[in-house]
Enzyme design. Structure first.
Site, PDB file in Angstrom:
ATOM      1  N   HIS A  36       0.823  -1.225   0.000  1.00  0.00           N
ATOM      2  CA  HIS A  36       0.000   0.000   0.000  1.00  0.00           C
ATOM      3  C   HIS A  36       0.856   1.273   0.000  1.00  0.00           C
ATOM      4  O   HIS A  36       0.311   2.367  -0.182  1.00  0.00           O
ATOM      5  CB  HIS A  36      -0.925   0.045   1.220  1.00  0.00           C
ATOM      6  CG  HIS A  36      -2.012  -0.998   1.205  1.00  0.00           C
ATOM      7  ND1 HIS A  36      -2.862  -1.165   0.144  1.00  0.00           N
ATOM      8  CD2 HIS A  36      -2.374  -1.933   2.124  1.00  0.00           C
ATOM      9  CE1 HIS A  36      -3.714  -2.158   0.409  1.00  0.00           C
ATOM     10  NE2 HIS A  36      -3.429  -2.644   1.605  1.00  0.00           N
TER      11      HIS A  36
ATOM     12  N   ASP B  84      -5.106 -12.654   3.445  1.00  0.00           N
ATOM     13  CA  ASP B  84      -6.327 -12.130   4.063  1.00  0.00           C
ATOM     14  C   ASP B  84      -7.588 -12.335   3.214  1.00  0.00           C
ATOM     15  O   ASP B  84      -8.658 -11.838   3.579  1.00  0.00           O
ATOM     16  CB  ASP B  84      -6.154 -10.645   4.448  1.00  0.00           C
ATOM     17  CG  ASP B  84      -5.411  -9.830   3.415  1.00  0.00           C
ATOM     18  OD1 ASP B  84      -5.164 -10.347   2.304  1.00  0.00           O
ATOM     19  OD2 ASP B  84      -5.076  -8.668   3.709  1.00  0.00           O
TER      20      ASP B  84
ATOM     21  N   HIS C 225      -6.590  -7.032  -0.492  1.00  0.00           N
ATOM     22  CA  HIS C 225      -6.657  -5.597  -0.764  1.00  0.00           C
ATOM     23  C   HIS C 225      -5.851  -5.273  -2.023  1.00  0.00           C
ATOM     24  O   HIS C 225      -4.810  -5.886  -2.267  1.00  0.00           O
ATOM     25  CB  HIS C 225      -6.091  -4.799   0.418  1.00  0.00           C
ATOM     26  CG  HIS C 225      -6.774  -5.095   1.718  1.00  0.00           C
ATOM     27  ND1 HIS C 225      -6.271  -6.025   2.618  1.00  0.00           N
ATOM     28  CD2 HIS C 225      -7.919  -4.620   2.244  1.00  0.00           C
ATOM     29  CE1 HIS C 225      -7.096  -6.083   3.661  1.00  0.00           C
ATOM     30  NE2 HIS C 225      -8.102  -5.258   3.458  1.00  0.00           N
TER      31      HIS C 225
ATOM     32  N   ASP D 131      -3.115 -10.690  -2.293  1.00  0.00           N
ATOM     33  CA  ASP D 131      -3.671 -10.108  -1.064  1.00  0.00           C
ATOM     34  C   ASP D 131      -5.100  -9.630  -1.357  1.00  0.00           C
ATOM     35  O   ASP D 131      -5.402  -9.206  -2.477  1.00  0.00           O
ATOM     36  CB  ASP D 131      -2.798  -8.921  -0.626  1.00  0.00           C
ATOM     37  CG  ASP D 131      -3.171  -8.366   0.737  1.00  0.00           C
ATOM     38  OD1 ASP D 131      -2.482  -8.700   1.713  1.00  0.00           O
ATOM     39  OD2 ASP D 131      -4.154  -7.595   0.817  1.00  0.00           O
TER      40      ASP D 131
HETATM   41 ZN   LIG Z   1      -4.448  -7.046   2.718  1.00  0.00          ZN
END
Ligand SMILES: [Zn+2]
Length: 306
Positions: A124, A245, A163, A161
């Site tokens: 991120h 996740d 996200h 992931d």
């Molecule tokens: Zn994540």
């Protein structure tokens, strides 16, 4: 499978109740122990500290220096809504960057696979912005190292992931030598990851998945979109932002994958990689699910010869 890690990774502390906590590393190690108990050999190596110049492959010096200067002498410094620095955070982040750099060096020289068990995660972190628990764009820095230091001409990053890897997309938006393929739940934090975002050279491939997407639907989507794109790219090296996740037990998201799905991903990614894969830990916040998923992923790639 080479495993790069260091005790400093547990020295990045977050406030009580924060999901990205030092205990995650113990869960990852428990998963790796399970692989060894299953009779597969892991090659443990110490993650070195990265140099400042390594970080500068993707971030301006002013950003690196701002992070370093913000490290508190005690307690926490808050960088954004959910991103914190503790006294040990800079060292931990530099082990994550150094670990993946050493992993790239080893895999480029000798082939095979490596897994970097480091934290904080990195996907991120944007060019000049820490966010989403991340400080430096670890996997992007590794891609630049493979391209600029080792002279590889084609690298791919796969980010599974849950996200979207907004930081990786930002750092490598103009990098025509690196395919960035990401699957992620949408809508979800950080809000980016539209399939219309293709990068400056058409080398970004975003695959959004609806909440509730299970392993069977994920496999079908990978078979249809991400794996053919990877095959066509013919990468010299595959880097993986390995966040766990999307597991059904994870508290931060709503996909329904299981540990066996990470085993499937390990096999498919190994198959299209041509025998060079470096994976680095991103998310994964339910500790038993994280341990089981890491065991499935690393175990399968090791069994296949990575
Ligand atoms: Zn994540």
């Amino acid at each position: 499978m080479r495993i790069f890690t260091h005790a400093d990774a547990a020295g990045h502390l977050t406030p009580p109740g924060h999901p990205e906590r030092a205990e995650r590393l113990a869960a990852v190690k428990a998963g790796l122990s399970e692989v060894e108990q299953g009779g597969l050999a892991l090659d443990w190596r110490e993650a070195p500290l990265a140099s400042r110049d390594e970080v500068l492959r993707c971030h301006p010096a002013s950003y690196h220096d701002r992070i370093l200067a913000a490290v508190p002498a005690e307690g926490w410094a808050q960088l954004d809504g959910d991103t914190y620095l503790s006294p040990g955070s800079y060292r931990a982040a530099m082990r994550a960057v150094g670990g993946i750099a050493a992993a790239v060096d080893a895999v480029v020289a000798e082939g095979g696979a490596a897994f970097v068990a480091g934290r904080p995660p990195g996907h991120h972190a944007e060019t000049t912005r820490a966010m989403g628990f991340c400080l430096f764009g670890t996997v992007s820095i590794a891609a630049k190292r493979a391209l600029d230091h080792h002279g590889l001409s084609r690298v791919a990053i796969v980010d599974f992931d849950v996200h979207h890897g907004n930081g990786t997309q930002d750092l490598l938006w103009d990098e025509g030598r690196c395919l960035f393929a990401s699957s992620h739940q949408m809508p979800l934090y950080p809000g980016t990851g539209s399939p219309q975002d293709r990068g400056a050279h058409g080398q970004v491939l975003n695959l959004p998945l609806r909440a509730g997407t299970d392993g069977a639907a994920m496999r079908a989507a990978y078979d249809r979109i991400i794996l053919p794109a990877l095959s066509d790219w013919k990468p010299d090296l595959v880097l993986v932002s390995a966040g766990f996740d999307a597991h059904r037990d994870d508290p931060l998201a709503g996909l329904e994958w299981e540990a066996a799905d990470y085993r499937w991903l390990a096999a498919r990614l190994w198959e299209v990689s041509g025998g060079r894969v470096v994976s680095t830990l991103e998310g994964g916040y339910d500790l038993p699910a994280l341990a089981a998923s890491v065991a499935a992923y690393v175990g399968e790639m090791t069994r296949l010869g990575g």
